[in-house]
Design an enzyme around this catalytic site. Structure first.
Site, PDB file in Angstrom:
ATOM      1  N   ARG A 182      -4.000  12.254  -4.529  1.00  0.00           N
ATOM      2  CA  ARG A 182      -4.020  13.459  -5.359  1.00  0.00           C
ATOM      3  C   ARG A 182      -2.624  14.081  -5.384  1.00  0.00           C
ATOM      4  NH1 ARG A 182      -8.479  14.951  -2.062  1.00  0.00           N
ATOM      5  NH2 ARG A 182      -7.145  16.526  -1.113  1.00  0.00           N
ATOM      6  N   SER A 229     -11.763  15.892   2.595  1.00  0.00           N
ATOM      7  CA  SER A 229     -11.724  14.442   2.419  1.00  0.00           C
ATOM      8  C   SER A 229     -11.270  13.763   3.709  1.00  0.00           C
ATOM      9  CB  SER A 229     -10.775  14.075   1.277  1.00  0.00           C
ATOM     10  OG  SER A 229     -11.247  14.582   0.062  1.00  0.00           O
ATOM     11  N   ARG A 239      -9.439   2.969  -1.171  1.00  0.00           N
ATOM     12  CA  ARG A 239     -10.809   3.346  -1.536  1.00  0.00           C
ATOM     13  C   ARG A 239     -11.682   2.146  -1.898  1.00  0.00           C
ATOM     14  NH1 ARG A 239     -11.921   9.117  -1.362  1.00  0.00           N
ATOM     15  NH2 ARG A 239      -9.880  10.045  -0.955  1.00  0.00           N
ATOM     16  N   ASN A 288     -24.545  11.814  15.830  1.00  0.00           N
ATOM     17  CA  ASN A 288     -24.548  13.125  15.174  1.00  0.00           C
ATOM     18  C   ASN A 288     -25.960  13.576  14.816  1.00  0.00           C
ATOM     19  OD1 ASN A 288     -21.765  13.285  15.388  1.00  0.00           O
ATOM     20  ND2 ASN A 288     -21.383  12.493  13.334  1.00  0.00           N
TER      21      ASN A 288
END
Length: 650
Positions: free
Chosen positions: A115, A313, A432, A561
């Site tokens: 970004r 992110s 990604r 978690n």
């Protein structure tokens, strides 16, 4: 221009003579009659001529400005996708991964990998609508960038004229959320990037049903994108990084992006639409557009609840969204891993959420069969990998993955042999995978429910190596807004920032606000009263990343978690026997977290401690940030909550 192939699966041809309005200039008409890109797929069912009038006008304006050699209206079909993929292979933008079914690897220009927050702007008539004004003019604002509408027009005029010459303009009608759903929105993106066309087909719902919706009069967000032109472009990945700019016009629901072909800079349904423009639409219409995962959790007793979680992110959203429970009897199902749209449902008196996306655009490094087997399973076919390593057996590899078999070599994301030396990773830190959400083994049965799923809890969190407990609950909704506003986290590779700096990232939305953050907090606060009777979600903060004195993580994370989520869900059921009040909120009472089977046992006293000196500094930092960055736009309720926190700590 390469020679026309003889084995094209179906006819390619230009249909402009009948498609384009006579009002287009003669120069543009002439350019459209030139021989188009030979891989421009053309179907007779979807042309500019039969688009709804408002969409057609947008496309024709874009053609007049950008002057492509061809226009293709996407129908979302498999045969169309096959042709786009063939063009990408021919352009050497992607290579086929023979190890997986229908999957490909793309390598970007090394200057186009993340970004570009410094060149991302909200463009409004009044600056105060877009960003807060810092109290001191010498302080640089960190909550977005503003540009005037006049400067926007200048930026467009300097970049877009003729920028698509010799290329195909893809027209992508897409839906964010199930097509036609009451919480869904439509966009139309025009782009000269076949990579974007292929990725948008994965990330959104593209094609005929969307056009039918538009023909019925549905509004749409306009999204104009070009990879741009530059004298030193890499042919396989055209871009213009020196002049890259991403512009948003919330007053008329428009996005304009130039110069980058990667990620949220170019897949305009993602951060640009779903968050920046989405949040402004949400404010007008009374709902919330958030940087949040959505997950359904079924207890051993068969009780199912849905939660949302907002993390910056690369802070574990995808891992939590696809969690494999370490506690027997729990079932976790994924609705979405990145973005949630939350809207009041009058039937249940709760906020319901949809995942507006149709795919995952996940950070690759660190993802493996141990940390996130469901993500790994999701990407085994029909996927596009970007900026990861390429193995000699036709697969992909990145840091954190299991080692390749003996004899398998790796080529890094820059196209060089991977040596494993420090400082030279096989994959870029922000590499990604792009995969259809429907392929996730634990996708929730209601992930495409048009009215969304009811949300019982909202989690905030980030990477905090010290001071912040494993989990704590806000005292009420207003306190929860302060918790979200005070979020801080280590910087990640998804943005331009480097190093381990602890950055303020309120609501995990700092790079994605579409309007003034002070007004955003007020909008959150208004959820208490604007709908009448409402059962608001409980708000929590989690921190999987607290470290000991040696720099080792105190909490095992990942599947364990679920032990924290188990406690959260008991709190949703108002079990008051498991909480202990602290100045910052409720933490688990000693022995209330289920640690059965966990070995070695973590230091829970350290994990749940709330060091007062640390939190006094934290409160001071939050107060300084709010007063310096937001100043007069901070809602009084948030300032009151901050003062109450300081008093509890004194």
């Amino acid at each position: 221009m390469p020679p026309t192939p003889t084995n094209v699966p179906f006819e390619f041809y230009s249909a402009y003579d009948s498609d384009i309005e006579p009002c287009l200039s003669n120069v543009v008409k002439a350019s459209l009659k030139k021989k188009p890109d030979y891989f421009a797929p053309r179907t007779r069912n979807f042309t500019v001529k039969n688009l709804p009038a408002s969409v057609r006008a947008f496309v024709e304006e874009s053609v007049e400005l950008c002057r492509p050699s061809d226009v293709h209206v996407m129908d979302g079909s498999e045969r169309e996708n096959k042709l786009i993929i063939e063009k990408l292979i021919n352009d050497k933008t992607i290579v086929k991964l023979t190890k997986y079914k229908n999957s490909y690897l793309a390598l970007t220009d090394p200057r186009d990998v993340a970004r570009v927050e410094s060149r991302t702007f909200i463009c409004t008539t009044n600056k105060s609508d877009a960003i807060p004004t810092p109290a001191n003019p010498s302080i640089k604002g960190s909550l977005g960038n503003w540009m005037s509408l006049q400067d926007l027009e200048k930026a467009v005029d300097e970049r877009f004229p003729n920028c698509m010459q010799g290329r195909t303009m893809f027209v992508i009608p897409f839906s964010m959320g199930p097509v036609g759903g009451p919480m869904s929105k439509i966009g139309v993106q025009v782009t000269d990037s076949p990579y974007v066309a292929a990725a948008m087909r994965i990330m959104t719902r593209v094609g005929e049903p969307v056009i039918e919706n538009l023909q019925e009069g549905a509004d749409f967000v306009k999204a104009l994108h070009s990879v741009g032109r530059s004298p030193n472009m890499i042919p396989s990945w055209p871009c213009d990084p020196e002049r890259t700019i991403i512009l948003h016009k919330p007053e008329c629901n428009e996005i304009i992006s130039y110069g980058s072909g990667y990620g949220g800079n170019s897949l305009l349904g993602k951060k640009c639409f779903a968050l920046r423009i989405g949040s402004t639409i949400a404010k007008r219409e009374g709902w919330l557009a958030e940087h949040m995962l959505i997950v359904g959790i079924t207890s051993p007793h068969g009780d199912k609840k849905y939660i949302c979680a907002a993390f910056p992110s690369a802070c574990g959203k995808t891992n939590l969204a696809m969690l494999e429970s370490a506690l027997p009897g729990y079932k976790v199902e994924c609705v979405g891993d990145d973005i949630a749209w939350l809207k009041y449902n009058a039937k249940t008196k709760m906020l319901h959420a949809i995942n507006p996306e149709a795919g995952f655009f996940g950070v690759a490094p660190g993802t493996n069969w141990k940390t996130n087997p469901n993500a790994m399973a999701s990407m085994q076919e029909n996927s596009i990998f970007t900026n990861v390593g390429h193995t000699s057996d036709g697969g992909v590899w990145w840091e954190g993955m299991e080692k390749p078999a003996e004899g398998i070599t790796i080529t890094d994301w820059l196209g060089k042999p991977y040596t494993g030396k420090a400082g030279h990773p096989a994959a870029h830190p922000n590499s990604r995978f792009t995969s259809p959400a429907s392929q996730c083994p634990i996708i929730d049965p209601l992930w495409e429910a048009s009215e969304g799923v009811p949300i019982s809890a909202i989690l905030f969190g980030g990477r905090r190596p010290e001071g912040v407990p494993l989990v704590y609950e806000s005292f009420d909704w207003e306190h929860g807004v302060l918790v979200g506003a005070g979020m801080r986290s280590e910087a990640t590779a998804a943005a331009e920032h480097r190093g381990k700096e602890i950055m303020h990232d309120p609501f995990a939305m700092r790079p994605f606000f579409g309007y003034n953050f002070g007004h955003y907090m007020s909008h959150w606060l208004s959820q208490q009263t604007r709908h009448g009777e409402i059962k608001l979600p409980k708000i929590f903060h989690v921190n999987w990343f607290r470290k000991d004195a040696d720099g080792k993580f105190l909490w095992p994370g990942f599947g364990d978690n679920i032990r924290v989520l188990d406690w959260i869900l008991r709190r949703v059921d108002n079990d008051c026997s498991i909480i202990e009040a602290t100045p910052i909120g409720y933490v688990p009472k000693e022995g209330s977290l289920n640690l059965e089977g966990l070995s070695p046992q973590p230091d829970m006293k350290k994990l749940l401690s709330v060091p007062k000196d640390f939190w006094k500094k934290e409160a001071e930092s939050i107060e300084k940030y709010l007063k310096e960055q937001i100043d007069k736009d901070v809602p009084a309720q948030v300032l009151n909550q901050l003062q109450a926190l300081k008093e509890r700590l004194s």
